[in-house]
Structure formats: structure tokens, C-alpha cells
Write an enzyme that holds these catalytic residues in place. Sequence first.
Site, PDB file in Angstrom:
ATOM      1  CB  ILE A   1      -1.058   0.019   1.137  1.00 51.81           C
ATOM      2  CG1 ILE A   1      -0.415   0.213   2.512  1.00 51.81           C
ATOM      3  CG2 ILE A   1      -1.924  -1.227   1.109  1.00 51.81           C
ATOM      4  CD1 ILE A   1      -1.444   0.600   3.589  1.00 51.81           C
TER       5      ILE A   1
ATOM      6  CG  ASN B   1      -5.860  -5.922   8.235  1.00 49.30           C
ATOM      7  OD1 ASN B   1      -6.279  -5.919   9.390  1.00 49.30           O
ATOM      8  ND2 ASN B   1      -4.699  -6.494   7.907  1.00 49.30           N
TER       9      ASN B   1
ATOM     10  CD  GLN C   1       8.625   5.812  17.066  1.00 48.56           C
ATOM     11  OE1 GLN C   1       7.453   5.701  17.387  1.00 48.56           O
ATOM     12  NE2 GLN C   1       9.624   5.439  17.858  1.00 48.56           N
TER      13      GLN C   1
ATOM     14  CB  ALA D   1       3.430   8.393  15.298  1.00 51.25           C
ATOM     15  CE1 TYR D   2      -1.617   1.441  14.621  1.00 51.68           C
ATOM     16  CE2 TYR D   2      -2.781   1.970  16.655  1.00 51.68           C
ATOM     17  CZ  TYR D   2      -2.648   1.195  15.521  1.00 51.68           C
ATOM     18  OH  TYR D   2      -3.552   0.188  15.275  1.00 51.68           O
ATOM     19  N   GLY D   3      -1.709   6.786  16.866  1.00 51.90           N
ATOM     20  CA  GLY D   3      -3.044   7.328  17.170  1.00 51.90           C
ATOM     21  C   GLY D   3      -3.455   8.393  16.157  1.00 51.90           C
TER      22      GLY D   3
ATOM     23  CE  LYS E   1      -4.554   1.878  12.421  1.00 53.47           C
ATOM     24  NZ  LYS E   1      -4.922   1.083  11.253  1.00 53.47           N
TER      25      LYS E   1
HETATM   26  P1  NAP Z   1       0.180  -7.173  12.147  1.00 57.42           P
HETATM   27  O1  NAP Z   1       0.093  -8.526  12.719  1.00 57.42           O
HETATM   28  O2  NAP Z   1       1.440  -6.384  12.342  1.00 57.42           O
HETATM   29  O3  NAP Z   1      -0.139  -7.280  10.583  1.00 57.42           O
HETATM   30  C1  NAP Z   1      -0.084  -6.139   9.777  1.00 57.42           C
HETATM   31  C2  NAP Z   1      -0.201  -6.575   8.346  1.00 57.42           C
HETATM   32  O4  NAP Z   1      -0.107  -5.397   7.523  1.00 57.42           O
HETATM   33  C3  NAP Z   1       0.922  -7.503   7.894  1.00 57.42           C
HETATM   34  O5  NAP Z   1       0.421  -8.424   6.982  1.00 57.42           O
HETATM   35  C4  NAP Z   1       1.895  -6.543   7.218  1.00 57.42           C
HETATM   36  O6  NAP Z   1       2.711  -7.167   6.246  1.00 57.42           O
HETATM   37  C5  NAP Z   1       0.887  -5.629   6.538  1.00 57.42           C
HETATM   38  N1  NAP Z   1       1.492  -4.392   6.056  1.00 57.42           N
HETATM   39  C6  NAP Z   1       2.214  -3.464   6.718  1.00 57.42           C
HETATM   40  N2  NAP Z   1       2.607  -2.516   5.883  1.00 57.42           N
HETATM   41  C7  NAP Z   1       2.125  -2.828   4.658  1.00 57.42           C
HETATM   42  C8  NAP Z   1       2.210  -2.243   3.371  1.00 57.42           C
HETATM   43  N3  NAP Z   1       2.901  -1.117   3.160  1.00 57.42           N
HETATM   44  N4  NAP Z   1       1.581  -2.836   2.350  1.00 57.42           N
HETATM   45  C9  NAP Z   1       0.878  -3.970   2.532  1.00 57.42           C
HETATM   46  N5  NAP Z   1       0.803  -4.602   3.702  1.00 57.42           N
HETATM   47  C10 NAP Z   1       1.420  -4.030   4.762  1.00 57.42           C
HETATM   48  O7  NAP Z   1      -0.995  -6.232  12.675  1.00 57.42           O
HETATM   49  P2  NAP Z   1      -2.490  -6.584  13.163  1.00 57.42           P
HETATM   50  O8  NAP Z   1      -2.502  -6.499  14.625  1.00 57.42           O
HETATM   51  O9  NAP Z   1      -2.982  -7.796  12.481  1.00 57.42           O
HETATM   52  O10 NAP Z   1      -3.253  -5.284  12.629  1.00 57.42           O
HETATM   53  C11 NAP Z   1      -4.199  -5.328  11.574  1.00 57.42           C
HETATM   54  C12 NAP Z   1      -4.968  -4.026  11.599  1.00 57.42           C
HETATM   55  O11 NAP Z   1      -5.674  -3.895  12.836  1.00 57.42           O
HETATM   56  C13 NAP Z   1      -4.108  -2.781  11.499  1.00 57.42           C
HETATM   57  O12 NAP Z   1      -4.772  -1.800  10.757  1.00 57.42           O
HETATM   58  C14 NAP Z   1      -3.974  -2.331  12.944  1.00 57.42           C
HETATM   59  O13 NAP Z   1      -3.657  -0.967  13.047  1.00 57.42           O
HETATM   60  C15 NAP Z   1      -5.354  -2.652  13.456  1.00 57.42           C
HETATM   61  N6  NAP Z   1      -5.478  -2.795  14.892  1.00 57.42           N
HETATM   62  C16 NAP Z   1      -4.867  -3.800  15.547  1.00 57.42           C
HETATM   63  C17 NAP Z   1      -5.055  -3.931  16.915  1.00 57.42           C
HETATM   64  C18 NAP Z   1      -4.423  -5.053  17.694  1.00 57.42           C
HETATM   65  O14 NAP Z   1      -4.629  -5.122  18.911  1.00 57.42           O
HETATM   66  N7  NAP Z   1      -3.693  -5.968  17.075  1.00 57.42           N
HETATM   67  C19 NAP Z   1      -5.843  -3.005  17.625  1.00 57.42           C
HETATM   68  C20 NAP Z   1      -6.463  -1.990  16.920  1.00 57.42           C
HETATM   69  C21 NAP Z   1      -6.295  -1.898  15.545  1.00 57.42           C
HETATM   70  P3  NAP Z   1       4.229  -7.688   6.581  1.00 57.42           P
HETATM   71  O15 NAP Z   1       4.079  -9.066   7.163  1.00 57.42           O
HETATM   72  O16 NAP Z   1       4.862  -7.664   5.240  1.00 57.42           O
HETATM   73  O17 NAP Z   1       4.818  -6.714   7.556  1.00 57.42           O
END
Ligand code: NAP
Length: 320
Positions: free
Chosen positions: A107, A133, A149, A236-238, A241
Site C-alpha cells: 500500500i 487492514n 516514527q 504517531a499511530y493514534g 488512525k
Molecule cells: P500485524 O500482525 O502487524 O499485521 C499487519 C499486516 O499489515 C501484515 O500483513 C503486514 O505485512 C501488513 N502491512 C504493513 N505494511 C504494509 C504495506 N505497506 N503494504 C501492505 N501490507 C502491509 O498487525 P495486526 O494487529 O494484524 O493489525 C491489523 C490491523 O488492525 C491494522 O490496521 C492495525 O492498526 C489494526 N489494529 C490492531 C489492533 C491489535 O490489537 N492488534 C488493535 C487496533 C487496531 P508484513 O508481514 O509484510 O509486515
Amino acid sequence: MYVRLPLGSAVSGGRSSQPPAARRPGAGTRSQSYCRFSVRSERTMSSVPVAVVTGSNKGIGFAIVRAMCKQFPGDVYLTARDPGRGQEAVAKLQEEGLHPLFHQLDIDDLQSIRALRDFLKEKYGGLNVLVNNAAIAFKVHDQTPFAVQAEVTLKTNFFGTRNICTELLPIMKPYGRVVNVSSMASSSALGSCSQELQKKFRSNTITEEELVELMTKFVEDTKKNVHEKEGWPNAAYGVSKIGVTVLSRIQARMLNEKRKGDHILLNACCPGWVRTDMAGPKAPKSPEEGAETPVYLALLPSDADGPHGQFVSEKTVQTW
Ligand code: NAP
């Protein structure tokens, strides 16, 4: 009869020669409520419903693909920036008897986004479900300077997600569903913004250009180390989002203005605190539990007129 058209050049991975509705358990009943294309007995390739999940080689995205493979009456694309990690993830789901397809998607890379867009246009004539996602987050104790960051996080989480929307929203088919995975961190960051910024981010008239200016200003302010003085939180993350949630509100408004008759529903959501590489092992939810709200929004039935333009958590609309 199922007519198979020549495949687009960018695809890899495999699909069954059976029509999706026939090879997915429960697809027949679900398809009737999902979309009018899928109940036809004679279908061209472009009438096969198609769903795309960004960043789905692991974590919540992977769980969303798994759930969509079981519930969505059409082709489900697992996408990943790294084809090796993507194909490995596809193989894992194939071992479970599921049939996701694969397409590369970074992305951060406009060429990669456009290649996916062209592929979807050519093979399916558009897109039915988009789950944005993919995202990144620096760990709490990461020593990378905050300004770096901020730039890196905003680049993927806000600007990357926006680029996907810019390229793919125009090809969303009628009754399409768009889910932008945001976070409760957006609400808490909003609460830590100055009153002036909060007013802007809650505005029902803020434009996409104004939002982009604000997100760009945050990054610039961190470089000058004036972000706190300028009313931004140290998050930064907040902030990235906040951008995703506000972008979703704007996009939903634009859909109302320009494509009301297409019945497309677009929302932001929080998956909850989920055990993934991003959030760590102490989080209470499994990735499957984290996928529930995004999948609920992705599969809103064709007769639903909401939620739309909302921030949703635990399948419940939250006040922004
Ligand atoms: P994760 O395990 O770190 O997975 C993130 C995914 O995004 C990985 O597949 C990663 O690919 C991919 N990604 C990162 N940069 C990318 C790019 N430039 N192009 C395409 N893919 C990319 O995170 P997660 O916890 O599953 O999070 C999924 C979503 O939920 C995110 O939007 C996150 O902000 C949100 N979220 C998560 C939580 C939580 O508690 N986990 C809470 C609130 C919101 P690689 O493997 O190549 O790095």
C-alpha cells in the site's frame, strides 16, 4: 454455466474451476442476501463477487481472509507486500481446505496499487468488498526518533490507505462494502488533541484535502518538534488512525453525495486488542475474534442501509 474469461496477467496462486458459490459451504444461502449478482445461474467472470483484504499474510488480516473464505460467496484475495509471505499464508489456508487467491499489494507503492486496480477491473469489472487492514506500528520502547516514527507511520497507515481508496473506490460495484480498519487509539488520540483540532476532526464538512493538510502538518510539526505546542498528542499511530477514521467519514459522505443509488456502505472499525505481532501476546482477543467486526461490516447484507460512515467497535457504532 460458468464462463471463464482469460485471466489478468498479474494473478498468481490458484483457484478452483468450480464457481465460488458451489465450492464454499453455506455460500448458497448467504449469496442471496449478499448481492444480486451472485444468484444468477449463468455468470460471466465479471459477475463473480470479489473481495480484497490488504495486509493479510498474518494477524487480523489473515483471520479476516479465513472468515471471508468461509462466508463470502465469491473470490477472496489475500494480499501481501511480500509475495513469499503471501503465498505461504495462502498455503496455510489451503491446508484448511479454503481457497483464497493471491495478489501482491504494497500500500506504500502506487504502482502496486494500480496494478491491483487494473487486474480487478479486467478480471472482475470492479470490486465488491475492500478491507483496508494493512498498517504498521512502532513498539512502545522503539528508540527511532519520534519525527521519523510519525513520517513512517503516517505514510503507510494514512497516506497508503488513502491511496488505496483513491484508486479502488471508483471501481467499487453497487452494494459494495468498504471497511477501513482503524483503532480505538484514534478516539483516544482525538481526545488528546487541542479543542481546535478536535473540532476539525469531528466536523461534518471537513474535506479530504483539508484532512491531508492536517496529516501532513502533523508530520512537519514533529520534525520541528512543535507538535505538542500545535495541539497534537505524542502518538504517531493514534494520529494516523484519526486520519483513517476521519477519512472514512469523509468518503462515506462523498458516496452519499455522488453515488447514493449504488448502496455502497463504508465504515471504519476497531478490531479490539488482538494478539498479533503488532499488539503482542498479552492482548485478550485472538485474531479470529479481532476479525469479527471487520467481517461483519464487510458482509453487511444488500438490504442494509447502515452502518455507513461510522466508527464501529464490537459491531456497535461508537460516538466520534
Ligand atoms: P500485524 O500482525 O502487524 O499485521 C499487519 C499486516 O499489515 C501484515 O500483513 C503486514 O505485512 C501488513 N502491512 C504493513 N505494511 C504494509 C504495506 N505497506 N503494504 C501492505 N501490507 C502491509 O498487525 P495486526 O494487529 O494484524 O493489525 C491489523 C490491523 O488492525 C491494522 O490496521 C492495525 O492498526 C489494526 N489494529 C490492531 C489492533 C491489535 O490489537 N492488534 C488493535 C487496533 C487496531 P508484513 O508481514 O509484510 O509486515
